[in-house]
Design a protein around this motif. Structure first.
Motif, PDB file in Angstrom:
ATOM      1  N   ALA A   1       0.850   2.455  -5.603  1.00 21.45           N
ATOM      2  CA  ALA A   1       1.255   3.108  -4.357  1.00 21.45           C
ATOM      3  C   ALA A   1       2.459   4.022  -4.589  1.00 21.45           C
ATOM      4  N   GLU A   2       3.378   3.565  -5.431  1.00 23.21           N
ATOM      5  CA  GLU A   2       4.559   4.379  -5.736  1.00 23.21           C
ATOM      6  C   GLU A   2       4.176   5.614  -6.546  1.00 23.21           C
TER       7      GLU A   2
ATOM      8  N   LYS B   1       1.054   5.088   1.443  1.00 25.44           N
ATOM      9  CA  LYS B   1       1.464   3.913   2.211  1.00 25.44           C
ATOM     10  C   LYS B   1       0.268   3.371   2.982  1.00 25.44           C
ATOM     11  N   LYS B   2       0.450   2.237   3.616  1.00 33.08           N
ATOM     12  CA  LYS B   2      -0.607   1.639   4.423  1.00 33.08           C
ATOM     13  C   LYS B   2      -1.059   2.636   5.490  1.00 33.08           C
TER      14      LYS B   2
END
Length: 338
Positions: free
Chosen positions: A322-323, A328-329
């Motif tokens: 994700a990073e 993001k969600k």
């Protein structure tokens, strides 16, 4: 060490130039020539900045980077359409069957025909991994990320994609195929011709090579033996291409005789099997390794991730992925199993 693929920028020149010096020659799309690489990066910047979503004479250059360590360990390229600036030449290997009733014999002769059949195709090429990054699956990441980019920008690419593989060369960098054929019509060695081609293109081939078909039996045994074979260092790349449904349709490189493989764009396995997924959760513990991509044009990024299903239709990805992607969600990614 965790890598991601992103568009190259002019700031990546030094790293790309250092990798170009490690290729060992015969790598037309990645020549160790400063001016040519600067021009490639400028052309790539223009292509990523172009707003019209249509096929054109684009060049997209990507790098494989570890953003935390600040190092680059690979690069690759995608061409929107070949044969726009200059004709795109290949040799096509065909067979001519001739029968003599008087002799009671039939002869089947292979022939090489200079052709521009592949013009209008898109091309993947210029893939090179630094020797320190040739383990861990990074080759698959950088190779397959190109197909996710193509899928996300489908209107910019043709219905056929090709890949040229470097042909067989000896330890001195000479090509038996060049020496047995084209070298007879040019007053230059293969390294000289290859360097000239990388900088100036193939028009000089059209100017000086014979346009009539050439009987393969007239070539030297050494030249015939390497026709359609990849350089030993390119065998893994050929296997990856074949796994993506690329096939050898008897087109070979006019310089070193290496194979050119092609695939229908939408039949490329990564393109066909990838789907858009909603990120429902970001957490460790996923058991399924997937290749993920997000972003358009200059914002494109791709990386490997540990994933699992989350909710009815969502995906859980690990925090590191994700990073790397900057997601993001609630965001969506293009995903395909490794």
């Amino acid at each position: 060490m965790t890598f991601r693929v992103r568009p190259a920028t002019p700031d990546d020149f030094a790293a790309i130039y250092e990798m170009a010096k490690l290729t060992g020659g015969g790598f037309t799309n990645l020549p160790p020539d400063r001016a040519t690489l600067v021009q490639k990066l400028a052309r790539s910047e223009d292509s990523f900045s172009r707003t019209e979503d249509s096929q054109s004479d684009d060049l997209y250059v990507f790098v494989l980077e570890d953003p935390k360590a600040g190092i680059i360990r690979g690069t690759c390229q995608v061409f929107g359409q070949v044969g726009v600036r200059q004709a795109f030449y290949s040799y096509h290997v065909s067979t001519l069957t001739q029968t003599s009733p008087e002799l009671g014999k039939t002869f089947r002769n292979q022939m090489l025909t200079l052709t521009t059949d592949l013009e209008g195709s898109s091309e993947v090429g210029g893939l090179f991994l630094h020797p320190q990054a040739r383990a861990g699956g990074w080759g698959s990441l950088i190779a397959r990320s190109r197909y996710l980019f193509i899928k996300q920008h489908r209107a910019r690419f043709g219905d056929r994609v090709l890949a040229e593989l470097r042909g067989v060369m000896d330890e001195a960098g000479n090509s038996p195929f060049w020496d047995g054929l084209a070298g007879r019509f040019f007053d230059m060695t293969f390294p000289e011709a290859d360097e000239f081609n990388a900088v100036h293109g193939t028009q000089f081939i059209a100017d000086l090579m014979p346009k009539t078909p050439i009987y393969v039996s007239l070539l030297s045994e050494q030249a015939r033996a390497v026709m359609g074979l990849p350089h030993p260092t390119g065998r893994a790349a050929l296997r990856m291409l074949e796994e993506e449904n690329f096939v050898f349709d008897r087109y070979i490189d006019i310089f070193d005789g290496g194979p050119t493989v092609t695939a229908h764009t939408d039949d490329i396995r990564t393109i066909d099997e990838s789907d858009e997924e909603l990120i429902e959760e970001i957490a460790p513990g996923g058991k399924t390794r997937m290749l993920l991509a997000c972003g358009r044009l200059k914002d494109f990024k791709a990386c490997l991730a540990s994933t699992r299903r989350a909710g009815r239709k969502g995906l859980c990805i690990d925090p590191e992925a994700a990073e790397l992607l900057g997601v993001k969600k609630g965001d969506t990614v293009l995903a395909v199993k490794r």
